[in-house]
Design a protein around this motif. Structure first.
Motif, PDB file in Angstrom:
ATOM      1  N   LEU A  84       2.023   2.901  -9.669  1.00 56.47           N
ATOM      2  CA  LEU A  84       2.988   2.482 -10.686  1.00 56.47           C
ATOM      3  C   LEU A  84       2.739   1.021 -11.047  1.00 56.47           C
ATOM      4  O   LEU A  84       2.738   0.157 -10.168  1.00 56.47           O
ATOM      5  CB  LEU A  84       4.425   2.640 -10.173  1.00 56.47           C
ATOM      6  N   GLY A  85       2.530   0.770 -12.346  1.00 52.92           N
ATOM      7  CA  GLY A  85       2.249  -0.586 -12.799  1.00 52.92           C
ATOM      8  C   GLY A  85       3.499  -1.448 -12.833  1.00 52.92           C
ATOM      9  O   GLY A  85       4.614  -0.944 -12.996  1.00 52.92           O
ATOM     10  N   CYS A  86       3.290  -2.787 -12.702  1.00 53.88           N
ATOM     11  CA  CYS A  86       4.414  -3.742 -12.733  1.00 53.88           C
ATOM     12  C   CYS A  86       4.851  -4.038 -14.159  1.00 53.88           C
ATOM     13  O   CYS A  86       5.977  -4.470 -14.389  1.00 53.88           O
ATOM     14  CB  CYS A  86       4.016  -5.030 -12.029  1.00 53.88           C
ATOM     15  N   GLY A  87       3.939  -3.854 -15.130  1.00 52.41           N
ATOM     16  CA  GLY A  87       4.261  -4.119 -16.527  1.00 52.41           C
ATOM     17  C   GLY A  87       4.073  -5.562 -16.951  1.00 52.41           C
ATOM     18  O   GLY A  87       4.183  -5.862 -18.135  1.00 52.41           O
ATOM     19  N   ARG A  88       3.785  -6.464 -16.005  1.00 50.84           N
ATOM     20  CA  ARG A  88       3.714  -7.888 -16.345  1.00 50.84           C
ATOM     21  C   ARG A  88       2.308  -8.467 -16.238  1.00 50.84           C
ATOM     22  O   ARG A  88       1.974  -9.428 -16.927  1.00 50.84           O
ATOM     23  CB  ARG A  88       4.637  -8.686 -15.409  1.00 50.84           C
ATOM     24  N   CYS A  89       1.457  -7.910 -15.360  1.00 49.79           N
ATOM     25  CA  CYS A  89       0.143  -8.519 -15.099  1.00 49.79           C
ATOM     26  C   CYS A  89      -0.825  -8.225 -16.259  1.00 49.79           C
ATOM     27  O   CYS A  89      -0.527  -7.415 -17.139  1.00 49.79           O
ATOM     28  CB  CYS A  89      -0.425  -7.984 -13.785  1.00 49.79           C
ATOM     29  N   ALA A  90      -1.988  -8.869 -16.233  1.00 52.94           N
ATOM     30  CA  ALA A  90      -2.959  -8.705 -17.332  1.00 52.94           C
ATOM     31  C   ALA A  90      -3.425  -7.251 -17.482  1.00 52.94           C
ATOM     32  O   ALA A  90      -3.436  -6.728 -18.597  1.00 52.94           O
ATOM     33  CB  ALA A  90      -4.141  -9.645 -17.127  1.00 52.94           C
ATOM     34  N   PRO A  91      -3.818  -6.558 -16.393  1.00 51.88           N
ATOM     35  CA  PRO A  91      -4.202  -5.146 -16.577  1.00 51.88           C
ATOM     36  C   PRO A  91      -3.072  -4.295 -17.171  1.00 51.88           C
ATOM     37  O   PRO A  91      -3.319  -3.483 -18.073  1.00 51.88           O
ATOM     38  CB  PRO A  91      -4.564  -4.686 -15.156  1.00 51.88           C
ATOM     39  N   CYS A  92      -1.840  -4.456 -16.712  1.00 56.38           N
ATOM     40  CA  CYS A  92      -0.727  -3.674 -17.265  1.00 56.38           C
ATOM     41  C   CYS A  92      -0.541  -3.990 -18.745  1.00 56.38           C
ATOM     42  O   CYS A  92      -0.311  -3.091 -19.555  1.00 56.38           O
ATOM     43  CB  CYS A  92       0.573  -3.962 -16.519  1.00 56.38           C
ATOM     44  N   ARG A  93      -0.644  -5.280 -19.120  1.00 58.45           N
ATOM     45  CA  ARG A  93      -0.446  -5.642 -20.538  1.00 58.45           C
ATOM     46  C   ARG A  93      -1.545  -5.045 -21.402  1.00 58.45           C
ATOM     47  O   ARG A  93      -1.339  -4.790 -22.592  1.00 58.45           O
ATOM     48  CB  ARG A  93      -0.367  -7.168 -20.695  1.00 58.45           C
ATOM     49  N   VAL A  99      -4.825  -0.097 -12.463  1.00 58.23           N
ATOM     50  CA  VAL A  99      -5.427  -1.215 -11.723  1.00 58.23           C
ATOM     51  C   VAL A  99      -4.500  -2.433 -11.773  1.00 58.23           C
ATOM     52  O   VAL A  99      -4.950  -3.578 -11.811  1.00 58.23           O
ATOM     53  CB  VAL A  99      -6.855  -1.563 -12.239  1.00 58.23           C
ATOM     54  N   CYS A 100      -3.190  -2.162 -11.746  1.00 61.05           N
ATOM     55  CA  CYS A 100      -2.170  -3.233 -11.740  1.00 61.05           C
ATOM     56  C   CYS A 100      -2.401  -4.200 -10.575  1.00 61.05           C
ATOM     57  O   CYS A 100      -2.782  -3.790  -9.484  1.00 61.05           O
ATOM     58  CB  CYS A 100      -0.791  -2.576 -11.602  1.00 61.05           C
ATOM     59  N   ASP A 101      -2.157  -5.495 -10.853  1.00 57.61           N
ATOM     60  CA  ASP A 101      -2.316  -6.519  -9.799  1.00 57.61           C
ATOM     61  C   ASP A 101      -1.207  -6.451  -8.761  1.00 57.61           C
ATOM     62  O   ASP A 101      -1.332  -7.013  -7.664  1.00 57.61           O
ATOM     63  CB  ASP A 101      -2.295  -7.925 -10.424  1.00 57.61           C
ATOM     64  N   ASP A 102      -0.081  -5.831  -9.105  1.00 62.59           N
ATOM     65  CA  ASP A 102       1.086  -5.819  -8.213  1.00 62.59           C
ATOM     66  C   ASP A 102       1.676  -4.407  -8.224  1.00 62.59           C
ATOM     67  O   ASP A 102       2.851  -4.212  -8.527  1.00 62.59           O
ATOM     68  CB  ASP A 102       2.112  -6.859  -8.716  1.00 62.59           C
ATOM     69  N   ASP A 103       0.850  -3.411  -7.943  1.00 64.35           N
ATOM     70  CA  ASP A 103       1.270  -2.020  -8.102  1.00 64.35           C
ATOM     71  C   ASP A 103       2.173  -1.551  -6.969  1.00 64.35           C
ATOM     72  O   ASP A 103       2.184  -2.129  -5.878  1.00 64.35           O
ATOM     73  CB  ASP A 103       0.052  -1.088  -8.236  1.00 64.35           C
TER      74      ASP A 103
HETATM   75 ZN    ZN Z   1       0.782  -4.778 -13.331  1.00 61.42          ZN
END
Ligand code: ZN
Ligand code: ZN
Length: 340
Positions: A84-93, A99-103
């Motif tokens: 599940l992506g955080c929605g805020r990091c560069a990969p999520c954006r 590949v979310c940085d804070d999944d």
């Molecule tokens: Zn993310």
């Protein structure tokens, strides 16, 4: 639940979870049993803290939503990707939530879905509504193997109609890839050492089946008229990775789908051949949540059937025994927990 790595797996009563402010709680309808759960139990995954509840291939009904959730409500039948992506990091954006940085990974970084209820964060970004006619077993069977296979074949492999696709390793992941590649109009050659798995691959759409022990690479090149356009290592080992790369025709695409663990983490790859034949190498870490509509449309049309890779359904009480048995033998097809 387990309280020590490799320790007893027991069904226990714990407090019901509450939804995070931007998250939901699901009543779990079905949850798959996966080799990644076995690795988590064995202590191979540094993200797992004790005590722990496994389960990441899930589908269910929303029973509670936090105050910040806009798009999801109680009563919705849903699934989520295992990452599940955080929605805020560069990969999520960039839309690459896999590949979310804070999944957040239920069953790994938090308690998972081998339970009556599971809490999930960032619901508006990650929760996917299920079509009304897709049952929970089929929906649970989408993740992680089927959706990862979808990403491997469609997103990374970019498999086109009429191309040859070699699939090395025909467990749940490989069989899913066989089905998805065949549905895309590709010609599939399945590679394994197990006759039963090769037979199943043929029934799911493979045109050719090759015994990896009897010169697998040469047999793939023969069957495909000089090598596959796309080749997947769906097992994850130094041997199958190298065989997959060597199965390709010039300018072919190797997709590494099977996880490389323990001694295979830094597996040697025939890079001289990658240069000489202008091959490309792709790694796959699940599927971005934005690809679900296309995947669900293919399921709804009947082009692919995730339930076809389900081998057995069991009650929660039997999950521990199923997981423990994974260390010594591999079932044909996926096992899904259906009563909690
Ligand atoms: Zn993310
Ligand atoms: Zn899994």
């Amino acid at each position: 639940m387990f309280r020590e790595f490799g320790g007893p797996l027991a069904v226990e009563e714990v407090p019901d979870p509450a939804p995070p402010a931007d998250g939901v709680v699901l009543e779990v309808g079905a949850s798959g049993i996966c080799r990644s759960d076995w690795h988590a139990w064995q202590g191979h995954d540094p993200g797992v803290a004790l005590p722990h509840v496994p389960g990441h291939e899930l589908a269910g009904t929303v029973v509670a939503a936090g105050p910040d959730v806009q798009r999801v409500a109680a009563g919705d039948r849903v699934t989520v990707p295992f990452c599940l992506g955080c929605g805020r990091c560069a990969p999520c954006r960039a839309g690459e939530t896999q590949v979310c940085d804070d999944d957040y990974q239920p069953g790994f970084t938090g308690w998972g879905s081998w339970a009556r209820y599971v809490a999930l964060p960032h619901a508006d970004l990650n929760v996917v509504a299920l079509p009304g006619d897709l049952d929970f077993v089929a929906a649970a069977a989408l993740g992680c193997r089927f959706m990862t296979a979808w990403a491997a074949v469609r997103v990374h492999g970019r498999v086109a109609e009429g191309e040859w696709v070699a699939v090395h390793g025909c467990g749940g992941l490989g069989l899913s890839a066989v089905m998805i590649a065949a549905a895309a109009g590709a010609r599939v050659v399945a590679v394994d050492i197990d006759r039963e798995k090769l037979g199943r691959a043929r029934r799911l759409g493979a045109e050719a089946a090759v015994d990896a022990r009897a010169g697998g690479v040469e047999a793939v090149r023969d069957a495909t008229g000089g090598g596959a356009h796309v080749s997947l290592d769906a097992l994850g080992s130094a041997a199958t990775c190298a065989a997959s790369v060597r199965s390709l025709r010039k300018r072919g695409r190797h997709v590494q789908v099977g996880l490389m663990l323990a001694g295979d983490r830094a597996a040697p790859v025939p890079m001289a051949r990658v240069i000489a034949h202008e091959l490309s190498l792709h790694g796959v870490h699940g599927m971005a949540v934005r690809h679900y509509p296309e995947l669900l449309a293919a399921v709804a049309s009947g082009a692919v059937d995730p339930a076809a890779v389900v081998g057995a359904t069991v009650p929660l009480e039997q999950a521990g025994a199923e997981l423990a048995a994974m260390g010594s033998f591999a079932r044909t097809g996926a096992t899904v927990i259906t009563s909690f």
